[in-house]
Design an enzyme around this catalytic site. Structure first.
Site, PDB file in Angstrom:
ATOM      1  CG  ASP A  50      22.378 -25.438  17.113  1.00 57.02           C
ATOM      2  OD1 ASP A  50      21.481 -25.114  17.900  1.00 57.02           O
ATOM      3  OD2 ASP A  50      23.006 -24.630  16.425  1.00 57.02           O
TER       4      ASP A  50
ATOM      5  CE  LYS B  69      31.899 -26.475  15.041  1.00 56.02           C
ATOM      6  NZ  LYS B  69      30.819 -26.869  15.969  1.00 56.02           N
TER       7      LYS B  69
ATOM      8  CG  ASP C 124      25.221 -32.792  16.662  1.00 56.55           C
ATOM      9  OD1 ASP C 124      24.135 -32.850  16.062  1.00 56.55           O
ATOM     10  OD2 ASP C 124      25.949 -31.766  16.638  1.00 56.55           O
TER      11      ASP C 124
ATOM     12  CB  THR D  79      27.948 -22.674  18.078  1.00 58.25           C
ATOM     13  OG1 THR D  79      26.786 -22.840  17.249  1.00 58.25           O
ATOM     14  CG2 THR D  79      28.111 -21.190  18.406  1.00 58.25           C
ATOM     15  CB  SER D  80      28.256 -23.824  12.650  1.00 59.36           C
ATOM     16  OG  SER D  80      29.367 -24.681  12.584  1.00 59.36           O
TER      17      SER D  80
ATOM     18  CG  ASP E   7      28.101 -28.497  17.825  1.00 62.25           C
ATOM     19  OD1 ASP E   7      28.193 -27.405  17.210  1.00 62.25           O
ATOM     20  OD2 ASP E   7      27.151 -29.284  17.673  1.00 62.25           O
TER      21      ASP E   7
END
Length: 220
Positions: free
Chosen positions: A16, A139, A164, A107-108, A14
């Site tokens: 961030d 996600k 995270d 990543t989102s 991931d």
């Protein structure tokens, strides 16, 4: 610090909160947006992490609000606010130690925002990166990790996901991957209980390449 006990074909990161910290930037932008829409920012803002912006807006079901347009405006604002983005401690060296074909970012964030943040943090942008633009179901759906593993030519069940946030952890689990939780940005406001192995940052871990060419996370 607790570490996985097996080796893997590839690592999926991931972005961030996992390899860089953009929480301050994101929360400044979302706080302004929340206030403008009459929301309680203190309650709302902690819910934004780990999911696509359009889904965050959509689930509010605000009357007269176009989630796609709002998400685009939020992304544009976030791209202008990258001054205090920095890598998680030790992340740059940890990524540099990995064979480039054996890891990627999942990543989102939209691709444009992800690239701006990675550049601001001085971190590499892998050619195989999966961003919000690439996956209709973000996600906590597992799609992003499944596609990322496919791009690397491995099975998701043979990958270690570095995450995270709860949505990302759930996505990694649903993809059949193992999960290593990064806690550097959790603090008191983002504290997370998890059954998965966890590390605070990358300062005290390294990557070991096993005799059969697999990857393992080991302590320094």
């Amino acid at each position: 610090m607790t570490l996985p006990t097996r080796s893997y074909a590839a690592f999926l990161f991931d972005m961030d909160g996992t390899i860089l910290t953009s929480i301050a930037s994101a929360e400044r932008t979302w706080t302004k947006w929340a206030i403008a829409h009459g929301l309680d920012a203190a309650t709302f803002v902690p819910t934004i992490h780990g999911v696509q912006s359009v889904e965050t807006v959509r689930r509010l079901n605000l009357p007269g609000v176009d989630p796609v347009a709002e998400a685009a405006a939020i992304t544009a604002a976030e791209m202008l606010d990258v001054g205090d983005i920095e890598p998680i401690a030790g992340a740059a060296a940890f990524l540099a130690s990995l064979p480039p074909e054996r890891w990627t970012i999942v990543t989102s964030a939209p691709r444009a925002l992800a690239e701006v943040r990675l550049e601001a943090a001085g971190l590499p942008i892998p050619a195989t990166m999966i961003a919000a633009d690439d996956i209709p179901n973000g996600k906590p759906a597992p799609d992003c990790f499944l596609v990322a593993a496919e791009r690397l030519g491995v099975s998701a069940s043979d990958c270690l996901v570095f995450e995270d946030a709860p949505a990302g952890i759930t996505a990694g689990e649903a993809a059949g991957a193992d999960v290593l939780v990064i806690t550097a940005t959790h603090g008191t406001s983002h504290r997370l209980d998890t059954r998965h192995p966890r590390i605070d940052d990358y300062l005290h871990v390294t990557t070991t390449i096993t005799s059969d060419g697999r990857l393992a996370v080991t302590s320094r």
